[in-house]
Design an enzyme around this catalytic site. Structure first.
Site, PDB file in Angstrom:
ATOM      1  CB  ILE A 185      -1.980   1.484  -6.124  1.00 49.15           C
ATOM      2  CG1 ILE A 185      -1.575   0.988  -7.514  1.00 49.15           C
ATOM      3  CG2 ILE A 185      -3.387   1.047  -5.793  1.00 49.15           C
ATOM      4  CD1 ILE A 185      -1.574  -0.529  -7.632  1.00 49.15           C
ATOM      5  CD  GLU A 186       3.222   2.469  -9.231  1.00 50.47           C
ATOM      6  OE1 GLU A 186       4.032   3.073  -8.501  1.00 50.47           O
ATOM      7  OE2 GLU A 186       3.410   1.320  -9.651  1.00 50.47           O
ATOM      8  CB  SER A 187       1.527   8.933  -7.846  1.00 51.13           C
ATOM      9  OG  SER A 187       0.473   8.986  -8.807  1.00 51.13           O
TER      10      SER A 187
ATOM     11  CE1 TYR B  18       2.081  -1.141  -7.669  1.00 50.09           C
ATOM     12  CE2 TYR B  18       1.644  -2.681  -9.461  1.00 50.09           C
ATOM     13  CZ  TYR B  18       1.861  -1.388  -9.015  1.00 50.09           C
ATOM     14  OH  TYR B  18       1.855  -0.346  -9.893  1.00 50.09           O
TER      15      TYR B  18
END
Length: 573
Positions: free
Chosen positions: A145-147, A250
């Site tokens: 989910i970050e990158s 998130y």
């Protein structure tokens, strides 16, 4: 890191948040949010991602994934699957989680497949870092989910790398970030620091959902939300309304990523298959070396070196500063070790860095102009009493107009400093043929490049009956024969007959049983040059130096139709 675009959810409620119960458990299960902010990684260009060198060469992807359909799945089925995942971190279901799962399994199916392909290489790195810190293995899906598992990803706010570290956080964790090296992009180093950071956050909050939220928005925002929610509240779902909008999505995105990366098959998403395994190893480099040098010598594609070493931002490893790791396919590691000197020496001039450079004074600049080298020398002259532009021009061998143009003046004013630019034009050094005379009278051709001084040419008389040439050619042939005779590379011998004069000495026949004594050759004088002044011609210059016009023209590669100009530098001897 997070997308600002608002998307619609499966909820039909009119209020932003609807709570169907007061306890934390019921809240986490029944929470609905009319809007949710998807992670920025959802915007990843999957078509560009598929051009990734690793995905193209090490995996097999389903080209028709974008046209396939999701398998209808009930909420109850998803709840059951979540409950059966072997995880330490609580992963409850609600409509927010469901909406993000739908985003992955319906609209971003190709993104999921690409990430599954990248995870073949990156997951072992993440798992090793988490295991070393005793962290839950399910945290390996945070980079999803970050990158979207892109080590060079940079968010709108500057977060970088697989784990999307902001610069202050990275520096605080001890990661190196400068113009050449960015360890936020290093899969190994960034994963080690991410595991340590998550461990610190969990130590602070004692709750994984809060630790994950703090990883996204920072401990300060989580602490403010906790204060607003009231004392004794230590749960993400309880402080949900008080968190920044991007952080509210998130933790649900983290749950959705774990679900999708585990149950992708149940939604008709074919996994990326490893075309061939990539086994890597590393070696510490203690020299400055460019990726292209490694590629040229070891025949490794530069793209592969970049994929395995994304932390080097400029395609080179500054190993001359300190040792840095280089990751290569394991079968190439020993090749690098054995060939390192050859790699560093390959095209070394192209990649050389100057350690000491003296700045130019600006007084002399040389440039090429056709067959000539033009040297411009700058001098400064302070006008004295009685001096005129004409007298100053004569003194420096320049024209009055050049002084006027350079200084934008019409006359010489006493006390004024004038800039004088002296221009000298000299022919470029040319390659000339040198004829070597051997003892048996044969001739061997060699060449000497202009500017080389590896021989001293003595004055020697040559029998003009044996060399048929005009007077001008005689001197050239004599010089070339002398050069060949003295060359270190050619040990030829010139046999002098009795009565012939060699360098002013008489060589007589040796007495029987004795060797002839050879006189030591005397060195010839250095070339003599003359700077042409206004009104001078080759004939006048020749007369001044006691030579011929033809001689001067030949020495300088000129013809009778060539023009000379004031400032030209001509060789006269």
């Amino acid at each position: 890191m997070l997308k600002k675009t608002i998307i619609s959810l499966i909820s039909a409620v009119t209020l932003p948040f609807t709570f169907s119960g007061q306890n934390v458990l019921s809240l986490s299960q029944s929470l609905t949010d009319e809007t949710v902010v998807l992670p920025e990684s959802f915007e990843t260009d999957t078509h560009r991602m598929m051009q990734n060198w690793y995905l193209k060469n090490y995996t097999v992807l389903d080209a028709g994934i974008e046209y396939s359909q999701d398998v209808p799945t009930s909420d109850a089925t998803i709840i059951e699957r979540l409950s059966h995942m072997p995880v330490e971190i609580e992963m409850p279901f609600n409509s927010v989680v469901r909406s993000i799962i739908n985003a992955y399994t319906q609209r971003r199916r190709s993104l999921v497949q690409n990430m599954l392909g990248m995870s073949i290489y990156y997951n072992p790195i993440f798992e090793e870092a988490l295991e070393s810190e005793g962290m839950p293995m399910e945290l390996k899906y945070l980079p999803v989910i970050e990158s979207a598992l892109n080590p060079t990803a940079v968010s709108r706010v500057g977060a970088t790398g697989l784990w999307q570290f902001m610069l202050p956080t990275a520096k605080g964790l001890g990661l190196e970030v400068n113009s050449v090296v960015d360890e936020r992009r290093d899969p190994v180093r960034s994963s080690q620091m991410a595991a340590k950071y998550l461990k610190e956050l969990y130590t602070i909050y004692g709750d994984w959902s809060l630790a994950i939220a703090a990883y996204n928005c920072g401990p300060g925002n989580v602490n403010k939300a906790l204060r607003r929610a009231g004392e004794g509240t230590k749960d993400f779902w309880a402080i949900y309304p008080f968190l920044p909008s991007e952080t509210r999505g998130y933790v649900p995105a983290f749950i959705a990523a774990n679900y999708v990366m585990t149950y992708y098959n149940e939604h008709g998403i074919k996994p990326a298959v490893a075309r061939r395994p990539i086994v890597t190893d590393s070696v510490h480099v203690k020299k400055r070396v460019h990726f292209q040098q490694i590629s040229d010598v070891l025949k490794i594609p530069v793209e592969e070196i970049r994929i395995l070493n994304p932390q080097y931002r400029k395609d080179y490893i500054p190993g001359d500063i300190k040792p840095y790791p280089l990751v290569l396919p394991s079968y190439q590691i020993y090749s690098y070790i054995m060939s390192e000197d050859s790699i560093v020496a390959h095209d070394a001039a192209k990649y050389a860095r100057r350690s000491v450079v003296e700045p130019s004074t600006g007084t002399s600049v040389t440039r090429e102009d056709g067959d000539y080298l033009v040297t411009e020398t700058t001098k400064y002259h302070k006008v004295k009493r009685g001096e005129t532009l004409s007298s100053i021009a004569r003194k420096y061998g320049v024209t009055v107009n050049s002084i006027k143009k350079t200084n934008k003046v019409k006359s010489a004013k006493r006390g004024r400093t004038l800039k004088i630019v002296i221009v000298e034009r000299t022919p470029k050094p040319k390659e000339i043929d040198v004829t070597e005379a051997t003892a048996d009278g044969s001739m061997i051709q060699d060449s000497i490049h202009g500017g080389e001084t590896h021989v001293d040419i003595p004055d020697i008389a040559v029998d003009t009956d044996s060399i048929h040439a005009d007077s001008e050619n005689d001197s050239i042939m004599i010089a070339t024969a002398q050069a060949a005779a003295q060359s270190d590379n050619c040990q030829s011998v010139i046999e002098a007959e009795a009565g012939h004069t060699v360098t002013g000495e008489t060589v007589s026949e040796p007495e029987p049983g004795k060797e002839a004594v050879k006189p030591a050759p005397r060195k010839s004088s250095q070339p003599v040059y003359h700077t042409v002044r206004k009104g001078e011609s080759p004939a006048r210059i020749a007369k001044k130096y006691g030579t011929t016009t033809a001689r001067i023209l030949k020495l300088n590669g000129l013809t009778s139709k060539s023009k000379i100009h004031p400032g030209d530098k001509l060789r006269v001897r």
